[in-house]
Design an enzyme around this catalytic site. Structure first.
Site, short mmCIF file in Angstrom:
data_model
loop_
_atom_site.label_atom_id
_atom_site.label_comp_id
_atom_site.label_asym_id
_atom_site.label_seq_id
_atom_site.Cartn_x
_atom_site.Cartn_y
_atom_site.Cartn_z
N HIS A 49 93.89 -64.29 -57.40
CA HIS A 49 95.02 -63.76 -56.63
C HIS A 49 94.75 -64.11 -55.16
CE1 HIS A 49 97.51 -60.62 -54.73
NE2 HIS A 49 98.12 -60.48 -55.88
N ASP A 62 87.12 -58.58 -58.64
CA ASP A 62 88.47 -58.10 -58.37
C ASP A 62 88.96 -57.45 -59.66
OD1 ASP A 62 91.18 -57.78 -58.28
OD2 ASP A 62 91.64 -59.75 -57.45
N GLN A 109 93.37 -55.82 -62.18
CA GLN A 109 94.04 -55.82 -63.49
C GLN A 109 93.13 -55.31 -64.61
OE1 GLN A 109 97.20 -56.35 -63.92
NE2 GLN A 109 97.69 -57.24 -61.93
N LYS A 133 98.26 -49.52 -59.82
CA LYS A 133 98.36 -50.25 -61.09
C LYS A 133 97.76 -49.44 -62.24
CE LYS A 133 97.91 -54.70 -58.79
NZ LYS A 133 99.19 -55.42 -58.84
N1 PMP Z 1 94.08 -59.00 -57.46
C1 PMP Z 1 94.80 -59.04 -58.59
C2 PMP Z 1 94.21 -59.68 -59.81
C3 PMP Z 1 96.06 -58.48 -58.63
O1 PMP Z 1 96.77 -58.51 -59.76
C4 PMP Z 1 96.58 -57.87 -57.47
C5 PMP Z 1 97.98 -57.28 -57.47
N2 PMP Z 1 98.94 -58.08 -58.07
C6 PMP Z 1 95.79 -57.84 -56.32
C7 PMP Z 1 94.54 -58.42 -56.36
C8 PMP Z 1 96.26 -57.21 -55.06
O2 PMP Z 1 96.50 -55.86 -55.28
P1 PMP Z 1 97.18 -54.98 -54.14
O3 PMP Z 1 98.50 -55.63 -53.85
O4 PMP Z 1 97.33 -53.63 -54.74
O5 PMP Z 1 96.27 -55.04 -52.98
#
Ligand code: PMP
Length: 416
Positions: free
Chosen positions: A123, A200, A203, A226
């Site tokens: 991400h 990270d 998910q 999430k």
């Molecule tokens: N890493 C991953 C794998 C994610 O799926 C997400 C959110 N889609 C994030 C980081 C970032 O999360 P946030 O927007 O809550 O900071």
């Protein structure tokens, strides 16, 4: 096994109708999950019953709010099997957690010539901060590629993780194609060359048991929203001996012990990393979300994801000739997420047609632009499942996709 019908009663928004009388089908939990009533109520209870700043007051309400706030921290620590609540730093979200590491630990520990290793599935939150660190420090950012079946390609891992590697920063479960990464194996290889490990868990933590002691990582980042919690609260876990040696990130009130006009000394852990008034209601809400997940059991949550993914992959077989479906074939290796693309129908068009049938999916690059580009497509349509989704909702998705493709096949849609 989860009693999904009973679970659904706990989520007020799931009985919502959209566009008149269409039942809402929420297949966008990878973007944000829906919220159980108990979590929502805990926030109301806080504001109605004991709203006060934490750690500052000698009065009854502050004592009560501080106890609830710190109790939530302990629940989160236990949830990921952290050594103690001192290892849990409240942030706003995964993004802030990773940036905290990039702006503290990495500043002290990454030097010219060092290597930072990420995967091709990151991400942007776990890519862009490391691009800056690498640039600023004259270090090199290296990428673990993916295989044809969208698993991690570990064939060159023993040269990718080498004595120059100082940090292995990897996503645990890809938000755009669902692949689960063998983080424990990577952490062991990183340890062998003395590199630190950041996971990270945005998910993974909401969807499967995650144990920081078992993985043996230095950092784990995740977001409350999430995992049934509210927005605006996130977590950074840091291993105790690493945390003790880290410089504070933001500076100001709450994170200090003694302050003179010239200088300041730091509060004890973890408050040293929490400058300013924190998201008290958010932390309390996340604690209640953790209670809810514990009540179901994370093994059961994972099994439900795997079962739904298997069901969906089977159902999607009917569409195999028309759609490209991304991610490993084994449902257990990519649980909870189905990303797909039609060569002649742009995902946004598909998403819009599904939305008019009450089905919420996500379309786009899912903040993984380099990955989506490497797949040779502009975007994907992504359905993501959670503990409240049913096989019937998967059937509705497949039916709606078939209908949409018939519609676009008649020449009405735009092409992508
Ligand atoms: N890493 C991953 C794998 C994610 O799926 C997400 C959110 N889609 C994030 C980081 C970032 O999360 P946030 O927007 O809550 O900071």
């Amino acid at each position: 096994m989860l009693d999904v019908e009973k679970i659904r009663e706990d989520f007020p928004v799931l009985s919502k109708k959209v566009y008149g009388d269409l039942p809402l089908i929420w297949l966008d939990s990878a973007a944000t999950s829906q919220k159980p009533r108990s979590m929502i109520q805990s926030i109301v209870d806080y504001y109605e019953g004991y709203n006060a700043n934490v750690h500052r007051g000698v009065h009854a309400l502050s004592i009560e709010s501080t106890a609830a706030f710190e109790d939530a921290r302990q629940k989160v620590a236990d949830f990921i099997n952290a050594e103690s609540s001192e290892c849990i730093i409240w942030t706003r979200n995964t993004t802030e957690s990773i940036n905290l590491v990039a702006n503290t630990w990495a500043q002290e520990n990454i030097k010219a010539g060092d290597e930072i290793l990420v995967t091709a599935m990151e991400h942007h939150s776990n890519l862009v901060p490391w691009q800056k660190v690498a640039r600023d420090k004259d270090a090199t950012l290296r990428i673990i590629p993916i295989t044809e079946d969208h698993s991690l390609d570990l064939s060159e891992i023993d040269s990718l993780i080498n004595p120059r590697t100082k940090l292995v920063a990897v996503v645990h479960k890809s938000n755009s194609i669902g692949t689960v990464i063998p983080v424990k194996e990577l952490a062991a290889k990183a340890r062998a060359v003395g590199a630190a490990v950041l996971v990270d868990g945005a998910q993974s933590v909401p969807h499967m048991p995650v144990d920081v002691a078992d993985i043996d990582c230095d950092f784990l980042a995740f977001s409350g929203h999430k995992m049934l919690g509210p927005t605006g609260i996130g977590v950074l876990y840091v291993k105790p001996d690493v945390l003790e040696r880290m410089e504070p990130f933001l500076r100001g009130g709450e994170m200090v012990l003694e302050v003179s006009y010239e200088d300041a000394s730091w509060n004890s852990l973890p408050w040293r990393f929490e400058a300013g008034t924190p998201n008290i209601a958010g932390a309390i809400g996340l604690g209640v979300a953790v209670d809810y997940l514990n009540g179901l059991g994370m093994e059961n949550v994972r099994d439900h994801d795997v079962q739904l993914t298997k069901y969906a992959l089977d159902a999607f077989k009917e569409l195999e000739e028309e759609l490209e479906i991304f991610g490993p074939k084994d449902p257990a290796a990519r649980a909870g997420i189905i990303s797909f693309h039609h060569p002649d129908v742009h995902p946004h068009d598909l998403g819009t047609v599904l939305d008019r049938r009450g089905i919420a999916i996500r379309t786009g690059h899912h903040c993984t632009m380099p990955l989506i580009k490497s797949l040779g497509i502009p975007a994907t349509a992504r359905a993501s499942f959670y503990l409240y989704n049913t096989n019937e909702e998967v059937d509705a998705l497949v039916d709606a996709i078939k209908e949409a493709l018939r519609y676009f096949g008649n020449g009405v849609g735009t092409s992508g």
